[in-house]
Design a protein around this motif. Structure first.
Motif: not given
Length: 126
Positions: A16-32
């Motif tokens: 579940p940390r993978v999905a949480a990480f992806r969501e945090a990255v998306r919310a930050s607006g920083t390119p993955i």
């Protein structure tokens, strides 16, 4: 202390940390890609500290992009393959002007490759 340090960011793609990480990255607006670069560099810095503080002479870095970023933080100039571990994953010897890194045995493992006992097999290989 005779124990094997293990640093990880997730237990696998379904963690579940993978999905949480992806969501945090998306919310930050920083390119993955930028986030992955930073994460790989940070993991490399942790590995560098462990090698120096614990005198590690054999390490594994798992994850294709993570491997390249983390290994670059060690100051490795070249690698020489010394033994097969798993398809596509040789055990290598690092070459570096830094005596703490020169001669370090290292395996750069793709994220989803290797048998379930890969890490212990690398530790125990002579």
């Amino acid at each position: 202390r005779g124990r094997d340090p293990l640093v990880f960011t997730a237990t696998g793609p379904d963690d579940p940390r993978v999905a949480a990480f992806r969501e945090a990255v998306r919310a930050s607006g920083t390119p993955i890609a930028a986030v992955n670069d930073r994460l790989g560099a940070a993991l490399g810095d942790i590995l560098n500290a462990l090698v120096r503080q614990c005198g590690l002479r054999r390490v594994v870095i798992s994850g294709g992009d993570t491997s390249s970023h983390a290994a670059s933080r060690l100051g490795i100039d070249a690698l020489t393959a010394i033994a097969p571990l798993s398809p596509g994953v040789p055990l290598c010897r690092a070459h570096s002007p830094d005596p703490a890194i020169d001669g370090l045995e290292i395996a750069l493992k793709g994220g989803q490759t290797g048998a379930p006992d890969f890490f212990t097999a690398v530790r125990d290989k002579h």
